[in-house]
Design a protein around this motif. Structure first.
Motif, PDB file in Angstrom:
ATOM      1  N   LEU A 144       0.852  -1.205   0.000  1.00  0.00           N
ATOM      2  CA  LEU A 144       0.000   0.000   0.000  1.00  0.00           C
ATOM      3  C   LEU A 144       0.885   1.252   0.000  1.00  0.00           C
ATOM      4  CD1 LEU A 144      -2.863  -0.973   2.515  1.00  0.00           C
ATOM      5  CD2 LEU A 144      -3.114  -0.610   0.056  1.00  0.00           C
ATOM      6  N   HIS A 145       1.932   1.199   0.807  1.00  0.00           N
ATOM      7  CA  HIS A 145       2.867   2.321   0.869  1.00  0.00           C
ATOM      8  C   HIS A 145       3.480   2.568  -0.519  1.00  0.00           C
ATOM      9  CE1 HIS A 145       5.949   4.886   2.735  1.00  0.00           C
ATOM     10  NE2 HIS A 145       6.774   4.320   1.873  1.00  0.00           N
ATOM     11  N   ILE A 146       3.893   1.480  -1.173  1.00  0.00           N
ATOM     12  CA  ILE A 146       4.515   1.603  -2.503  1.00  0.00           C
ATOM     13  C   ILE A 146       3.550   2.253  -3.487  1.00  0.00           C
ATOM     14  CG2 ILE A 146       5.252   0.238  -4.519  1.00  0.00           C
ATOM     15  CD1 ILE A 146       6.633  -1.684  -2.527  1.00  0.00           C
ATOM     16  N   ILE A 147       2.289   1.815  -3.465  1.00  0.00           N
ATOM     17  CA  ILE A 147       1.315   2.378  -4.414  1.00  0.00           C
ATOM     18  C   ILE A 147       1.104   3.864  -4.122  1.00  0.00           C
ATOM     19  CG2 ILE A 147      -1.070   2.224  -5.279  1.00  0.00           C
ATOM     20  CD1 ILE A 147      -0.810  -0.839  -4.527  1.00  0.00           C
ATOM     21  N   GLY A 148       1.166   4.204  -2.846  1.00  0.00           N
ATOM     22  CA  GLY A 148       1.096   5.617  -2.485  1.00  0.00           C
ATOM     23  C   GLY A 148       2.254   6.397  -3.079  1.00  0.00           C
TER      24      GLY A 148
ATOM     25  N   ILE B  60       4.279   5.407  -5.845  1.00  0.00           N
ATOM     26  CA  ILE B  60       4.396   5.433  -7.322  1.00  0.00           C
ATOM     27  C   ILE B  60       3.091   5.845  -8.005  1.00  0.00           C
ATOM     28  CG2 ILE B  60       6.230   3.668  -7.297  1.00  0.00           C
ATOM     29  CD1 ILE B  60       4.175   1.657  -8.419  1.00  0.00           C
ATOM     30  N   GLY B  61       1.958   5.736  -7.314  1.00  0.00           N
ATOM     31  CA  GLY B  61       0.656   6.073  -7.915  1.00  0.00           C
ATOM     32  C   GLY B  61       0.099   4.899  -8.710  1.00  0.00           C
TER      33      GLY B  61
ATOM     34  N   GLY C 142      -9.274   7.109   0.474  1.00  0.00           N
ATOM     35  CA  GLY C 142     -10.094   7.591  -0.643  1.00  0.00           C
ATOM     36  C   GLY C 142     -10.659   6.483  -1.502  1.00  0.00           C
ATOM     37  N   THR C 143     -10.771   6.767  -2.807  1.00  0.00           N
ATOM     38  CA  THR C 143     -11.427   5.818  -3.701  1.00  0.00           C
ATOM     39  C   THR C 143     -10.488   5.293  -4.778  1.00  0.00           C
ATOM     40  OG1 THR C 143     -12.223   7.715  -4.944  1.00  0.00           O
ATOM     41  CG2 THR C 143     -13.757   6.755  -3.360  1.00  0.00           C
ATOM     42  N   SER C 144      -9.213   5.419  -4.526  1.00  0.00           N
ATOM     43  CA  SER C 144      -8.214   4.843  -5.427  1.00  0.00           C
ATOM     44  C   SER C 144      -7.154   4.217  -4.521  1.00  0.00           C
ATOM     45  CB  SER C 144      -7.604   5.959  -6.272  1.00  0.00           C
ATOM     46  OG  SER C 144      -6.371   5.532  -6.797  1.00  0.00           O
ATOM     47  N   PRO C 145      -6.558   3.106  -4.942  1.00  0.00           N
ATOM     48  CA  PRO C 145      -5.538   2.488  -4.072  1.00  0.00           C
ATOM     49  C   PRO C 145      -4.319   3.373  -3.826  1.00  0.00           C
ATOM     50  CG  PRO C 145      -6.286   0.950  -5.762  1.00  0.00           C
ATOM     51  CD  PRO C 145      -6.867   2.291  -6.113  1.00  0.00           C
ATOM     52  N   GLN C 146      -4.182   4.469  -4.590  1.00  0.00           N
ATOM     53  CA  GLN C 146      -3.055   5.371  -4.299  1.00  0.00           C
ATOM     54  C   GLN C 146      -3.397   6.357  -3.175  1.00  0.00           C
ATOM     55  OE1 GLN C 146      -2.319   7.360  -8.008  1.00  0.00           O
ATOM     56  NE2 GLN C 146      -4.127   8.673  -7.865  1.00  0.00           N
ATOM     57  N   ASP C 147      -4.663   6.392  -2.781  1.00  0.00           N
ATOM     58  CA  ASP C 147      -5.086   7.294  -1.703  1.00  0.00           C
ATOM     59  C   ASP C 147      -4.795   6.635  -0.350  1.00  0.00           C
ATOM     60  OD1 ASP C 147      -6.087   8.887  -3.721  1.00  0.00           O
ATOM     61  OD2 ASP C 147      -8.167   8.246  -3.453  1.00  0.00           O
TER      62      ASP C 147
END
Ligand SMILES: CC(C)[C@H](C(=O)O)[C@@H](O)C(=O)O
Ligand code: SF4
Length: 774
Positions: free
Chosen positions: A197-201, A203-204, A305-310
């Motif tokens: 989750l941190h990584i997706i935050g 790199i987006g 939020g509503t995206s895994p980058q949130d």
């Protein structure tokens, strides 16, 4: 076995290279697929295509089928058959259609009466079907999970499912290489889910577009296989085609004794492990992009939020639009806050939860359940929690958990103990959120409406979800349990006795190598052959002129393009009315603010999207089908998610990337003014209504050729028959463990496949000696 090349290569380069059947000058490759997993949602149209073209499944011994998305997770104590058990009509039809198809095509199937049934990405590894160095595909975006074994594993659309069923190959191109290295150590209470989750935050959700991510570094090396799977699972949320981790002793240990892995200690095992050990990136291998992280900087992470980058650390506060610089993110933030019912500045730990879901292909393995059980043991769920569910990933995970007494721990504390399936991860079955309900979920997607219309999802680790259940709010596991609850125990072994086939004799191999090559192209032949049959073809695409609808959004996910309730169809057509359902309708009435409900835009042929990463998320080909059925044949956007991009071409549609912002705005202005736009594929130009060029665009030569001529991929690939056979013969010699063994055994005396052999002692209840349900 691969020949050593001088240029240092990445793990991905190696596995890709080892599977090339044919490479064209423009870089289009035909690659061989070792493992194909199939489920009920994305396969009916593929099987229908095979039937219409009188084609067979080429490699039933490399194909494994289960049912997972639609099925109820209620008790199966009185289960007799899917037709009686599944009450909802469309779900039942999709499951029974799958059952007919596995019978008609002679495939190995774990149905609801078989305890090996489960989420497709849980059962592949569990059975040893997923092996290092293989190519693994499934009509499902989370196929990336299997990359944890050093496999090249990625999701495909239904047209590609049909292609693989018919030819055991795929047409693709090389991806870029991306390295994400996490060094150091993880603090207590931090799990691989927090890391990803941190990584997706960082790199987006578009960060990995066009790339295969290799996860490496000391943190990754220290993870168990199950934890690695959770990470690779979510590489798709980072936009990547696949995630991979080099196989090592932890991988081999996990595979020992799995029914479909080579038998531990045999010559074949030794040969396999020595090949697997070579599957690591060479020193000096080049990556197109790299991210370096330190494990100590990661704390339990959660989505707001509503995206895994949130995502945000649990210690943080709900962000507001001012926290983002990018305009797209600012406006997405405003929409997300409204949807999620959150106010900027609120501490995440103050957010009250209604439901808890512990399950999904990300986190429904035994270690996940152990981690959650450790938190809830001896405690009760908070009184405000309306429902807390544990949905094991497979019947075997469920059985293992019961043997450890975990079910009792969960039910004592107030959780429901369910049967295996996808469940509330996407709610195609009855497990859904009611509008505005807030869920602490171990799944992977928090898109609008994902777990139920207007439902609010917060993504997190199993330990964090369990803590939320106890506290009744989003909570920090570290304040509620002392030590790290997850890392440590090894993955359990499944209780199925491996049925090991002795390696093929030289004689047998000769027969494989000698079986008559069928040099006739199969396209348009009416004789059903292993891959032959009629070519279906597509309407050609040359030039398209028409009204273009403007859409000012970023990261439009395929759940938004077509929500899950419309995935239950077994047809490709009729989905136009469901396109952008949640945006287009409010309480089943047209929303006048949505562009496709307005005047001329009702007849749009083109969609102009001004935000990046259109079509992210699920692999559902229903998204392009819905657009096409509405009348939209071309989408123009600054960038696309990989699987969606592929899927459009397979349907004779054209996705056009316009990264030049000025040109894109000019096209959007034409669209906003209600003037026609022309997409000229032959000359690769976009023009205004008067025929003036606005911009040029790129398109891969092979794809253009197919579109312009309306060519059907499968027909083309079947002309490569002799190359595919040569590849297969070599594969049998080099990696014999990849031909079906145990219950996937294949008759080596030619191209004929045999019915899957029974495996005793694997069924639930009293059904004996009938392992495949049909
Ligand atoms: C149904 C399937 C196409 C889909 C996917 O590809 O991911 C589903 O598994 C999901 O999670 O949305
Ligand atoms: S993401 Fe959810 S719905 Fe998709 S395969 Fe995994 S568990 Fe099933």
């Amino acid at each position: 076995m691969p020949s050593a090349e001088s240029k240092p290569r990445t793990l991905y380069d190696k596995v890709f290279q080892d599977h090339i059947v044919n490479e064209q000058d423009d870089g289009t490759c035909l690659i061989y697929i070792d493992r194909h997993l199939v489920h009920e949602v994305t396969s009916p149209q593929a099987f229908e295509g095979l039937k219409n073209a009188s084609r067979k499944v080429r490699r039933p011994d490399c194909t494994l089928v289960t049912v997972d998305h639609n099925i109820p997770t209620s008790s199966r104590k009185s289960f007799k058959n899917a037709a009686d058990f599944i009450k909802e009509n469309d779900s039942r039809l999709q499951c029974t259609t799958l059952e007919e198809n596995v019978k008609d095509f002679g495939l190995t199937y774990f149905g609801m009466g078989d305890k090996r049934q489960g989420i497709v990405h849980i059962i592949g590894p569990e059975q040893g079907f997923t092996l290092p160095g293989t190519t693994v595909v499934c009509g499902d975006s989370h196929t990336s999970t299997h990359g944890a074994f050093g496999a090249l594993a990625f999701g495909i659309g239904t047209s590609e499912v049909e292609h693989v069923l018919a030819t055991q190959t795929l047409i693709t191109r090389r991806s870029k290489n991306m390295r994400i290295q996490v060094d150091g150590e993880l603090p207590a209470g931090v799990t691989s889910k927090d890391v990803v989750l941190h990584i997706i935050g960082v790199i987006g959700t578009a960060g990995g577009n066009g790339a295969v991510i290799e996860f490496c570094g000391s943190v990754i090396r220290g993870l168990s296989m199950e934890a690695r799977m959770s990470m690779c699972n979510m590489s798709i949320e980072g936009g990547a085609r696949a995630g991979m981790i080099a196989p090592d002793e932890i991988t081999f240990e996990y595979l020992k004794g799995r029914p479909l892995a080579p038998k531990y200690g045999s010559a074949e095992w030794n040969k396999a492990t020595s090949y697997w050990s070579s599957l690591k990136s060479d020193a000096g291998a080049k990556y197109d992009s790299e991210v370096f992280l330190d494990g100590k900087d990661i704390i339990p992470t959660i989505s707001w939020g509503t995206s895994p980058q949130d995502v945000i650390p649990i210690t943080g506060v709900v962000p507001g639009p001012d926290d983002f610089e990018d305009e797209n993110r600012k406006s997405s933030c405003i929409r997300a806050l409204e949807y999620m019912g959150l106010v900027p500045g609120t501490p995440m730990k103050d957010v009250v939860v209604d439901k808890v879901f512990i399950g999904s292909c990300t986190n429904a393995r035994i270690e996940d359940l152990r981690a959650a059980a450790k938190v809830v043991k001896g405690r009760k769920i908070a009184s405000n929690i309306k429902r807390a569910m544990i949905v094991p990933g497979s019947g075997l995970v469920k059985e293992q958990a019961e043997s450890e007494g975990l079910d009792k721990i969960f039910t004592d504390s107030g959780f429901e103990w369910r049967e295996a399936g996808c469940s509330m991860c996407l709610g195609m079955n009855p497990d859904i959120l009611s509008p505005k309900e807030r869920c602490a979920s171990t799944s992977n997607r928090n898109f609008e409406g994902r777990q139920g219309a207007q439902g609010r999802t917060h993504l997190m680790s199993p330990a964090m979800a369990a803590t939320a259940a106890i506290v009744g709010k989003l909570a920090d596991v570290r304040e509620h349990v002392v030590a790290s609850p997850v890392l440590g125990k090894a993955s359990p072994k499944v209780d199925v006795q491996p049925v090991f086939e002795s390696p093929a004799t030289e004689d047998e191999l000769d027969r494989v190598l000698d079986y008559p090559a069928d040099n006739e192209p199969h396209a348009n032949s009416s004789a059903p052959a292993s891959g032959g049959g009629k070519s279906t073809g597509l309407p050609p695409f040359t030039t398209l002129k028409g009204i273009a609808a403007p859409l000012d959004r970023a990261n439009v996910d395929t759940d938004a393009i077509i929500p899950k309730q419309f995935l239950k169809t077994i047809k490709r057509t009729g989905l136009g009315t469901a396109l952008f359902y949640e945006l287009r309708y409010t309480d089943d009435k047209e929303n006048p603010d949505f562009v496709l409900n307005q005047g001329i835009y009702r007849d749009s042929k083109i969609l102009v999207v001004t935000g990046p990463n259109f079509g992210c998320g699920s692999s559902r080909e229903h998204a392009p089908w819905a657009l096409l059925d509405f009348g939209i044949k071309c989408i123009i956007a600054p960038s696309f998610a990989d699987i969606f991009f592929n899927n459009t071409f397979k349907n004779g549609m054209l996705p056009v990337v316009v990264s030049d912002e000025v040109a894109l705005q000019q096209i959007a202005d034409e669209a906003r003014a209600g003037r026609e736009v022309e997409v000229d594929l032959i000359n690769q130009e976009i023009k205004d209504a008067q025929g003036n060029k606005i911009t040029a665009f790129e398109v891969e030569e092979f794809r253009k050729h197919c579109l312009v001529n309306g060519l059907d991929d499968i027909g083309l690939t079947l002309q490569m028959e002799s190359k595919i056979r040569t590849f297969e013969s070599k594969r049998t010699l080099d990696t014999p463990w990849l031909d079906g063994s145990a219950y996937l055994r294949r008759d080596r005396r030619g191209a004929t496949m045999v019915e899957a052999a029974p495996v005793p002692k694997t069924n639930r209840g009293d059904v004996k000696n009938e392992p495949l349900e049909w």
